[in-house]
Scaffold this motif. Sequence first.
Motif, PDB file in Angstrom:
ATOM      1  N   ARG A   8     -11.158   0.931 -13.882  1.00  0.00           N
ATOM      2  CA  ARG A   8      -9.853   1.460 -13.459  1.00  0.00           C
ATOM      3  C   ARG A   8      -9.871   1.862 -11.998  1.00  0.00           C
ATOM      4  N   ILE A   9     -11.000   2.380 -11.536  1.00  0.00           N
ATOM      5  CA  ILE A   9     -11.084   2.824 -10.150  1.00  0.00           C
ATOM      6  C   ILE A   9     -10.963   1.641  -9.177  1.00  0.00           C
ATOM      7  N   ILE A  10     -11.454   0.485  -9.570  1.00  0.00           N
ATOM      8  CA  ILE A  10     -11.289  -0.714  -8.731  1.00  0.00           C
ATOM      9  C   ILE A  10      -9.808  -1.039  -8.632  1.00  0.00           C
ATOM     10  N   LYS A  11      -9.157  -1.065  -9.772  1.00  0.00           N
ATOM     11  CA  LYS A  11      -7.733  -1.400  -9.836  1.00  0.00           C
ATOM     12  C   LYS A  11      -6.892  -0.409  -9.019  1.00  0.00           C
ATOM     13  N   SER A  12      -7.167   0.872  -9.154  1.00  0.00           N
ATOM     14  CA  SER A  12      -6.384   1.877  -8.430  1.00  0.00           C
ATOM     15  C   SER A  12      -6.661   1.830  -6.928  1.00  0.00           C
ATOM     16  N   THR A  13      -7.887   1.512  -6.541  1.00  0.00           N
ATOM     17  CA  THR A  13      -8.205   1.408  -5.112  1.00  0.00           C
ATOM     18  C   THR A  13      -7.503   0.210  -4.488  1.00  0.00           C
ATOM     19  N   VAL A  14      -7.457  -0.913  -5.199  1.00  0.00           N
ATOM     20  CA  VAL A  14      -6.727  -2.089  -4.712  1.00  0.00           C
ATOM     21  C   VAL A  14      -5.247  -1.746  -4.559  1.00  0.00           C
ATOM     22  N   LYS A  15      -4.704  -1.067  -5.548  1.00  0.00           N
ATOM     23  CA  LYS A  15      -3.286  -0.680  -5.476  1.00  0.00           C
ATOM     24  C   LYS A  15      -3.017   0.184  -4.254  1.00  0.00           C
ATOM     25  N   ARG A  16      -3.864   1.174  -4.035  1.00  0.00           N
ATOM     26  CA  ARG A  16      -3.687   2.067  -2.892  1.00  0.00           C
ATOM     27  C   ARG A  16      -3.868   1.306  -1.567  1.00  0.00           C
ATOM     28  N   LEU A  17      -4.845   0.424  -1.506  1.00  0.00           N
ATOM     29  CA  LEU A  17      -5.079  -0.390  -0.306  1.00  0.00           C
ATOM     30  C   LEU A  17      -3.838  -1.218   0.013  1.00  0.00           C
ATOM     31  N   ASN A  18      -3.244  -1.823  -0.995  1.00  0.00           N
ATOM     32  CA  ASN A  18      -2.060  -2.645  -0.781  1.00  0.00           C
ATOM     33  C   ASN A  18      -0.830  -1.815  -0.409  1.00  0.00           C
ATOM     34  N   GLU A  19      -0.700  -0.633  -0.999  1.00  0.00           N
ATOM     35  CA  GLU A  19       0.438   0.236  -0.693  1.00  0.00           C
ATOM     36  C   GLU A  19       0.347   0.825   0.710  1.00  0.00           C
ATOM     37  N   MET A  20      -0.838   1.268   1.083  1.00  0.00           N
ATOM     38  CA  MET A  20      -1.016   1.942   2.364  1.00  0.00           C
ATOM     39  C   MET A  20      -1.199   0.966   3.521  1.00  0.00           C
ATOM     40  N   ASN A  21      -1.628  -0.251   3.199  1.00  0.00           N
ATOM     41  CA  ASN A  21      -1.905  -1.263   4.213  1.00  0.00           C
ATOM     42  C   ASN A  21      -2.804  -0.680   5.311  1.00  0.00           C
ATOM     43  N   ASP A  22      -3.815   0.036   4.887  1.00  0.00           N
ATOM     44  CA  ASP A  22      -4.743   0.715   5.785  1.00  0.00           C
ATOM     45  C   ASP A  22      -6.140   0.160   5.496  1.00  0.00           C
ATOM     46  N   GLU A  23      -6.717  -0.509   6.462  1.00  0.00           N
ATOM     47  CA  GLU A  23      -8.007  -1.170   6.258  1.00  0.00           C
ATOM     48  C   GLU A  23      -9.154  -0.200   5.965  1.00  0.00           C
ATOM     49  N   ARG A  24      -8.953   1.095   6.202  1.00  0.00           N
ATOM     50  CA  ARG A  24      -9.990   2.061   5.833  1.00  0.00           C
ATOM     51  C   ARG A  24     -10.242   2.023   4.328  1.00  0.00           C
ATOM     52  N   TYR A  25      -9.211   1.655   3.566  1.00  0.00           N
ATOM     53  CA  TYR A  25      -9.366   1.557   2.124  1.00  0.00           C
ATOM     54  C   TYR A  25     -10.235   0.364   1.724  1.00  0.00           C
ATOM     55  N   THR A  26     -10.401  -0.604   2.631  1.00  0.00           N
ATOM     56  CA  THR A  26     -11.319  -1.712   2.358  1.00  0.00           C
ATOM     57  C   THR A  26     -12.729  -1.166   2.196  1.00  0.00           C
ATOM     58  N   PHE A  27     -13.112  -0.198   3.024  1.00  0.00           N
ATOM     59  CA  PHE A  27     -14.431   0.422   2.900  1.00  0.00           C
ATOM     60  C   PHE A  27     -14.535   1.220   1.602  1.00  0.00           C
ATOM     61  N   MET A  28     -13.442   1.852   1.216  1.00  0.00           N
ATOM     62  CA  MET A  28     -13.432   2.577  -0.052  1.00  0.00           C
ATOM     63  C   MET A  28     -13.606   1.589  -1.206  1.00  0.00           C
ATOM     64  N   LEU A  29     -12.926   0.450  -1.123  1.00  0.00           N
ATOM     65  CA  LEU A  29     -13.061  -0.572  -2.163  1.00  0.00           C
ATOM     66  C   LEU A  29     -14.496  -1.094  -2.211  1.00  0.00           C
TER      67      LEU A  29
END
Length: 128
Positions: A8-29
């Motif tokens: 679920r955490i993978i799915k939620s991180t992808v969702k947040r990355l796509n919503e925020m359009n912030d590449e910092r979330y790529t590192f979180m993913l």
Amino acid sequence: MGVYEDNRIIKSTVKRLNEMNDERYTFMLANVLMHRMYENGEVPVPMDGDSQWLYEDSKGRKWYPLFTDETECSSSELPEVIANVSIREILTKGLSDESVKGIIINPLGNSRKLVKDTIGMIFEVYKK
């Protein structure tokens, strides 16, 4: 708890990355994927005969799909045979198979592509 529950955490991180359009979330993913590899996490994989089904994008490029759960890979577009495969194996194939561009997480839903450079970075950190 189901075998894919911790994805679920993978799915939620992808969702947040796509919503925020912030590449910092790529590192979180990347961090989330490493964590799931450490836990020997598995994902459902549609099988096309003896081979893993590959996703082809609108430009004709192929990707190894990483579905986070059974719901994400339930579509009439996909082969019916589903196997459990480790996240590590999906990432390894996405990195080493010259016929693909990388991996795509949940290609039929809220998706995110990871190219070979990003996958390579994940393995460099994972090995340490």
